[in-house]
Design an enzyme around this catalytic site. Sequence first.
Site, PDB file in Angstrom:
ATOM      1  N   THR A 173       9.337  18.540  -8.623  1.00 60.03           N
ATOM      2  CA  THR A 173      10.115  16.915  -8.839  1.00 60.03           C
ATOM      3  C   THR A 173       9.169  16.403 -10.103  1.00 60.03           C
ATOM      4  OG1 THR A 173       8.546  16.044  -7.161  1.00 60.03           O
ATOM      5  CG2 THR A 173      10.916  16.641  -6.580  1.00 60.03           C
ATOM      6  N   TYR A 174       9.835  15.295 -10.408  1.00 58.10           N
ATOM      7  CA  TYR A 174       9.259  14.457 -11.663  1.00 58.10           C
ATOM      8  C   TYR A 174       7.789  14.515 -11.518  1.00 58.10           C
ATOM      9  CZ  TYR A 174       9.001  10.763 -15.286  1.00 58.10           C
ATOM     10  OH  TYR A 174       8.742  10.165 -16.427  1.00 58.10           O
ATOM     11  N   PRO A 175       6.962  14.690 -12.585  1.00 58.87           N
ATOM     12  CA  PRO A 175       5.678  14.716 -12.482  1.00 58.87           C
ATOM     13  C   PRO A 175       4.779  13.603 -12.756  1.00 58.87           C
ATOM     14  CG  PRO A 175       6.114  15.698 -14.414  1.00 58.87           C
ATOM     15  CD  PRO A 175       7.382  15.400 -13.837  1.00 58.87           C
ATOM     16  N   ARG A 176       5.472  12.357 -13.402  1.00 60.91           N
ATOM     17  CA  ARG A 176       4.679  11.390 -13.990  1.00 60.91           C
ATOM     18  C   ARG A 176       4.803  10.255 -12.985  1.00 60.91           C
ATOM     19  NH1 ARG A 176       3.797  10.749 -19.738  1.00 60.91           N
ATOM     20  NH2 ARG A 176       4.584  12.880 -20.761  1.00 60.91           N
TER      21      ARG A 176
ATOM     22  N   TYR B 287       9.316  20.920 -14.342  1.00 60.94           N
ATOM     23  CA  TYR B 287      10.303  19.887 -13.901  1.00 60.94           C
ATOM     24  C   TYR B 287      11.542  19.960 -14.940  1.00 60.94           C
ATOM     25  CZ  TYR B 287      12.460  15.133 -13.999  1.00 60.94           C
ATOM     26  OH  TYR B 287      13.516  14.109 -14.000  1.00 60.94           O
TER      27      TYR B 287
END
Length: 329
Positions: free
Chosen positions: A166-169, A159
């Site tokens: 896209t944003y992993p969290r 990311y």
Amino acid sequence: MSRAESDWLIGINGTRAMTAFNSKTGGFHLTTVGRVQTPTLAMVIEREERIRKFVSRDYWELEGHFGAAAGAYVGRWFDEKFRKSETDEHATAPRIWDKASAEAIIARCAGKPGKVEEESKPSSQLSALLFDLTSLQREANGRFGFSARTTLQIAQALYEKHKVQTYPRTDARALPEDYIPTVLDTLKNLPERYAHFAERIIKQGWVKPNKRIFNNAKISDHFAIVPTGTLPKNLSDAEAKIYDLVVKRFLSVFFPAAEYLVTTRITRIGSDAFKTEGKILVNAGWLAIHGKEAASDDDDSAPALAPVQPGEVVKTQEVLLKPNVTKPP
């Protein structure tokens, strides 16, 4: 109210009574009793006692190997007259308790042709939902042995550093409802090895409003993990593996369901019957993206089965005797 009264009657009084009982010879031996913990503990102890008292028994099973025009398959001998016994929990239709009886069946069946009957029911299987962080960590652990922390670090690098996903969290497994144009742009910009599947999705018009994929109600701060369309460069081996998982899951979700015939096949040799259960893949659908990996993705997968023609006579290649012993619960 009943929980509160149970806590008072059982938890408070029972704990005081048992603690007093166990402390009567001196000292303080806290012994807790509870409306949940005590019956749960009793279940565990009862099972432990059954395991300790268990005496195993020998039994045998027979495995028939058959050759059909379209390929070989395996069937397991079973007793068609079997009825479940209340007195013997270990008795099942394929188990033979006497070795001589099992050997007599082998003598009857060896080298004889078998007649095939089968029943098939159509079944379909949708691809899994898009990844959130937890499902990505679970998949990476099962497939590559990566720890949850390792997977997060790799996803974060993909990311932040590489900007390829896209944003992993995130705990969401859907995309925003206005994300369709972005998905189409992403599909056009994926690496060459995924282009064939991406082009097919675009050509068939499979990117369309679908609450399973595009759903604002299932998104909190961030949406599912998907590729961005930026071409990856200089990925490490581990990064390439995670990126590949994310891209394949992204493509799979737009493909149609895989279609199977779930088949129960009975191969008869005289009075003896061998049962084979499996799935015949009719239309690969999204499984085409995963190739041979698909079998391990399917948790409840039955083995793939060579098809037979109605009334086909098959060759009995061999019948194997498989010794075994009963196991405790």
